[in-house]
Write a protein that holds these residues in place. Sequence first.
Motif, PDB file in Angstrom:
ATOM      1  N   GLU A 186       7.775   0.081  -2.702  1.00 39.32           N
ATOM      2  CA  GLU A 186       8.848  -1.029  -3.174  1.00 39.32           C
ATOM      3  C   GLU A 186       9.358  -0.765  -4.645  1.00 39.32           C
ATOM      4  O   GLU A 186      10.544  -1.157  -4.327  1.00 39.32           O
ATOM      5  N   ASP A 187       8.958   0.092  -5.474  1.00 38.88           N
ATOM      6  CA  ASP A 187       9.503  -0.001  -6.518  1.00 38.88           C
ATOM      7  C   ASP A 187      10.463   1.454  -7.174  1.00 38.88           C
ATOM      8  O   ASP A 187      11.002   1.981  -7.464  1.00 38.88           O
ATOM      9  N   GLY A 188      10.291   2.268  -5.655  1.00 34.89           N
ATOM     10  CA  GLY A 188      11.096   3.549  -4.840  1.00 34.89           C
ATOM     11  C   GLY A 188      10.241   4.587  -5.679  1.00 34.89           C
ATOM     12  O   GLY A 188      11.321   5.453  -5.750  1.00 34.89           O
ATOM     13  N   ARG A 189       9.237   4.458  -6.427  1.00 38.88           N
ATOM     14  CA  ARG A 189       8.353   5.549  -6.877  1.00 38.88           C
ATOM     15  C   ARG A 189       8.516   6.933  -5.284  1.00 38.88           C
ATOM     16  O   ARG A 189       8.305   6.579  -4.833  1.00 38.88           O
ATOM     17  N   ASP A 190       7.917   8.007  -6.085  1.00 40.35           N
ATOM     18  CA  ASP A 190       7.699   8.713  -5.436  1.00 40.35           C
ATOM     19  C   ASP A 190       6.310   8.830  -4.481  1.00 40.35           C
ATOM     20  O   ASP A 190       5.447   7.921  -5.446  1.00 40.35           O
ATOM     21  N   LEU A 191       6.426   8.846  -3.207  1.00 36.17           N
ATOM     22  CA  LEU A 191       5.010   9.130  -2.776  1.00 36.17           C
ATOM     23  C   LEU A 191       4.438  10.538  -3.159  1.00 36.17           C
ATOM     24  O   LEU A 191       4.947  11.073  -2.985  1.00 36.17           O
ATOM     25  N   PRO A 192       3.087  10.692  -1.861  1.00 37.93           N
ATOM     26  CA  PRO A 192       2.059  11.549  -2.951  1.00 37.93           C
ATOM     27  C   PRO A 192       3.008  12.884  -2.060  1.00 37.93           C
ATOM     28  O   PRO A 192       3.712  12.176  -0.692  1.00 37.93           O
ATOM     29  N   GLU A 193       2.962  13.987  -2.054  1.00 36.31           N
ATOM     30  CA  GLU A 193       3.218  15.172  -1.060  1.00 36.31           C
ATOM     31  C   GLU A 193       2.460  15.293  -0.185  1.00 36.31           C
ATOM     32  O   GLU A 193       0.947  15.033  -0.058  1.00 36.31           O
ATOM     33  N   TRP A 194       3.196  15.650   1.111  1.00 36.41           N
ATOM     34  CA  TRP A 194       2.461  16.153   2.211  1.00 36.41           C
ATOM     35  C   TRP A 194       2.998  17.045   2.587  1.00 36.41           C
ATOM     36  O   TRP A 194       3.849  17.789   2.220  1.00 36.41           O
ATOM     37  N   THR A 195       2.490  18.375   3.067  1.00 37.90           N
ATOM     38  CA  THR A 195       2.465  19.143   4.493  1.00 37.90           C
ATOM     39  C   THR A 195       2.668  18.864   5.560  1.00 37.90           C
ATOM     40  O   THR A 195       1.714  18.007   6.586  1.00 37.90           O
ATOM     41  N   PRO A 196       3.373  19.522   6.254  1.00 38.54           N
ATOM     42  CA  PRO A 196       3.775  19.375   8.380  1.00 38.54           C
ATOM     43  C   PRO A 196       2.196  19.214   8.945  1.00 38.54           C
ATOM     44  O   PRO A 196       1.242  20.214   8.422  1.00 38.54           O
ATOM     45  N   GLY A 197       2.190  18.797   9.401  1.00 36.66           N
ATOM     46  CA  GLY A 197       0.585  18.582  10.206  1.00 36.66           C
ATOM     47  C   GLY A 197       0.054  17.495   9.942  1.00 36.66           C
ATOM     48  O   GLY A 197      -0.731  16.951  10.213  1.00 36.66           O
ATOM     49  N   ALA A 198       0.255  17.176   8.403  1.00 35.80           N
ATOM     50  CA  ALA A 198      -0.082  16.180   7.925  1.00 35.80           C
ATOM     51  C   ALA A 198      -0.375  14.792   8.460  1.00 35.80           C
ATOM     52  O   ALA A 198       1.042  13.920   9.472  1.00 35.80           O
ATOM     53  N   HIS A 199      -1.167  13.332   7.986  1.00 36.02           N
ATOM     54  CA  HIS A 199      -0.737  12.307   9.340  1.00 36.02           C
ATOM     55  C   HIS A 199      -1.858  11.047   8.480  1.00 36.02           C
ATOM     56  O   HIS A 199      -2.157  11.638   7.082  1.00 36.02           O
ATOM     57  N   ILE A 200      -1.169   9.591   8.191  1.00 39.39           N
ATOM     58  CA  ILE A 200      -1.071   8.831   7.065  1.00 39.39           C
ATOM     59  C   ILE A 200      -2.338   7.604   8.061  1.00 39.39           C
ATOM     60  O   ILE A 200      -2.279   7.632   9.095  1.00 39.39           O
ATOM     61  N   ASP A 201      -2.956   6.854   7.645  1.00 41.72           N
ATOM     62  CA  ASP A 201      -3.818   5.784   8.363  1.00 41.72           C
ATOM     63  C   ASP A 201      -3.545   4.765   7.850  1.00 41.72           C
ATOM     64  O   ASP A 201      -2.909   4.337   6.693  1.00 41.72           O
ATOM     65  N   LEU A 202      -2.873   3.805   8.594  1.00 42.88           N
ATOM     66  CA  LEU A 202      -2.202   2.415   9.091  1.00 42.88           C
ATOM     67  C   LEU A 202      -2.943   1.823   8.617  1.00 42.88           C
ATOM     68  O   LEU A 202      -3.993   1.764   9.700  1.00 42.88           O
ATOM     69  N   ILE A 203      -3.607   0.463   7.820  1.00 40.53           N
ATOM     70  CA  ILE A 203      -4.594  -1.029   8.283  1.00 40.53           C
ATOM     71  C   ILE A 203      -3.579  -1.420   8.619  1.00 40.53           C
ATOM     72  O   ILE A 203      -3.222  -2.620   8.072  1.00 40.53           O
ATOM     73  N   GLU A 257       8.854  -5.896   5.628  1.00 38.74           N
ATOM     74  CA  GLU A 257       7.232  -6.286   6.153  1.00 38.74           C
ATOM     75  C   GLU A 257       6.697  -5.123   4.815  1.00 38.74           C
ATOM     76  O   GLU A 257       7.361  -3.919   4.632  1.00 38.74           O
ATOM     77  N   THR A 258       5.313  -5.587   4.640  1.00 37.34           N
ATOM     78  CA  THR A 258       4.387  -4.694   3.909  1.00 37.34           C
ATOM     79  C   THR A 258       3.352  -3.842   4.610  1.00 37.34           C
ATOM     80  O   THR A 258       2.668  -4.821   5.083  1.00 37.34           O
ATOM     81  N   VAL A 259       2.814  -3.043   4.608  1.00 39.59           N
ATOM     82  CA  VAL A 259       2.073  -2.386   5.761  1.00 39.59           C
ATOM     83  C   VAL A 259       0.724  -2.023   4.461  1.00 39.59           C
ATOM     84  O   VAL A 259       1.430  -0.894   3.488  1.00 39.59           O
ATOM     85  N   ARG A 260      -0.598  -1.471   4.876  1.00 35.91           N
ATOM     86  CA  ARG A 260      -1.193  -0.889   4.101  1.00 35.91           C
ATOM     87  C   ARG A 260      -1.314   0.860   4.730  1.00 35.91           C
ATOM     88  O   ARG A 260      -1.527   1.066   5.960  1.00 35.91           O
ATOM     89  N   VAL A 261      -1.243   1.488   3.324  1.00 40.50           N
ATOM     90  CA  VAL A 261      -1.183   2.950   4.319  1.00 40.50           C
ATOM     91  C   VAL A 261      -2.102   3.209   3.390  1.00 40.50           C
ATOM     92  O   VAL A 261      -2.129   3.331   2.283  1.00 40.50           O
ATOM     93  N   ARG A 262      -2.714   4.472   4.143  1.00 40.97           N
ATOM     94  CA  ARG A 262      -4.039   5.391   2.956  1.00 40.97           C
ATOM     95  C   ARG A 262      -3.569   6.894   3.490  1.00 40.97           C
ATOM     96  O   ARG A 262      -2.971   7.021   4.582  1.00 40.97           O
ATOM     97  N   GLY A 263      -4.061   7.335   2.639  1.00 38.00           N
ATOM     98  CA  GLY A 263      -3.672   9.258   2.426  1.00 38.00           C
ATOM     99  C   GLY A 263      -2.819   9.949   2.443  1.00 38.00           C
ATOM    100  O   GLY A 263      -2.159   9.587   0.860  1.00 38.00           O
ATOM    101  N   PRO A 264      -1.520  10.728   2.325  1.00 38.79           N
ATOM    102  CA  PRO A 264      -2.065  11.676   3.274  1.00 38.79           C
ATOM    103  C   PRO A 264      -3.140  12.531   3.577  1.00 38.79           C
ATOM    104  O   PRO A 264      -3.995  12.946   2.135  1.00 38.79           O
ATOM    105  N   GLU A 317      -3.696   4.996  -1.520  1.00 37.90           N
ATOM    106  CA  GLU A 317      -3.874   3.987  -1.063  1.00 37.90           C
ATOM    107  C   GLU A 317      -2.887   3.052  -1.813  1.00 37.90           C
ATOM    108  O   GLU A 317      -3.017   2.403  -2.050  1.00 37.90           O
ATOM    109  N   ALA A 318      -1.874   1.704  -0.402  1.00 41.52           N
ATOM    110  CA  ALA A 318      -1.089   1.329  -1.143  1.00 41.52           C
ATOM    111  C   ALA A 318      -0.763   0.860   0.088  1.00 41.52           C
ATOM    112  O   ALA A 318      -0.066   1.034   0.953  1.00 41.52           O
ATOM    113  N   ASP A 319       0.081  -0.910  -0.682  1.00 45.64           N
ATOM    114  CA  ASP A 319       0.851  -1.353   0.671  1.00 45.64           C
ATOM    115  C   ASP A 319       2.558  -0.729   0.357  1.00 45.64           C
ATOM    116  O   ASP A 319       3.341  -0.314  -0.253  1.00 45.64           O
ATOM    117  N   LEU A 320       2.894  -0.684   1.712  1.00 41.94           N
ATOM    118  CA  LEU A 320       4.137   0.083   1.240  1.00 41.94           C
ATOM    119  C   LEU A 320       4.986  -0.361   2.576  1.00 41.94           C
ATOM    120  O   LEU A 320       4.986  -1.446   3.189  1.00 41.94           O
TER     121      LEU A 320
END
Length: 311
Positions: free
Chosen positions: A28-45, A90-97, A5-8
């Motif tokens: 924001e710092d350009g670091r890698d995001l978590p891996e994901w597989t086809p069919g995955a979704h994320i939460d936008l808070i 802008e930034t948005v809080r994201v959780r998942g995938p 969970e982070a602000d992206l």
Amino acid sequence: MTEFEADLVVRSVEPAADGVVALTLAREDGRDLPEWTPGAHIDLILGEGLVRQYSLCGRTGDRARWRIAVLAVPEGRGGSVRVHSLAAGETVRVRGPRNHFPVVASRRYLFLAGGIGITPLLPMIREVAAAGADWELYYGGRSRASMAFTRELAGDRVHLVPEDSHGRLDLDAILGVPRPGTLVYACGPEGMLAAVEQRCATWPPGSLHLERFTPRAVTGDPGHSFEVVLAHSGRTLPVHPERSIFETIRAAGVSVLGSCLEGICGTCETEVIDGEIDHRDSVLDDEERASNEVMMICVSRCKGSRLTLAL
């Protein structure tokens, strides 16, 4: 394992079709995001009590950014309107995938998309094509202009069916004859998915895989009182007909994760140690339900008098 969970940062907002925007999100710092597989979704808070789920539709190998596409629904509950108001920078809080719509290995696939339901299928098609599997896509929408990512979908395996010029998807022709060894993946409006389910009833068990954007209708007994035992603490909580298991546990001060609270996102999936589940979600397939191992505590209930949960 703790869920990411982070602000992206919104790196870009681009029109993908009439009424559809594609957002690219990154750290924001350009670091890698978590891996994901086809069919995955994320939460936008998106605000207090405003959490929405969107399928990842970019490339799984691109760890620097995530892409989602969102259809504007002005008469909806506010999520899409808020997303469409976001601007680059802008930034948005994201959780998942998380993924409750994974691709099962097969030699042949039939993909069915209705409108914005193309989003989870895009990375699936890339994956099965790269694996050398046989596949075909039928993609329906109100009009060609309303259908997102058509430029990324080309070739004789892709059948674009705009309703204003070609009518609706002919599901009788597409699904009328079962195809053993072929897996069907479908995502779109509830009416389309219900029709797909009906026509796939004669296909071999396990052929159909669906993802819903809205909960399926639940009929029958509205519910009865029962008890939930929290195995880790030994507490026993009464669950009344007018309250969900999720609400009951939260009210007792126990921390449980939830998001849609409608049985469509899978966030509240909980292991069941004992008791018979009354499944009312739109996530689990028939085999997963029959196993009686997990449940979505935001909507599902108990068929008997007691459930023991791994909480």
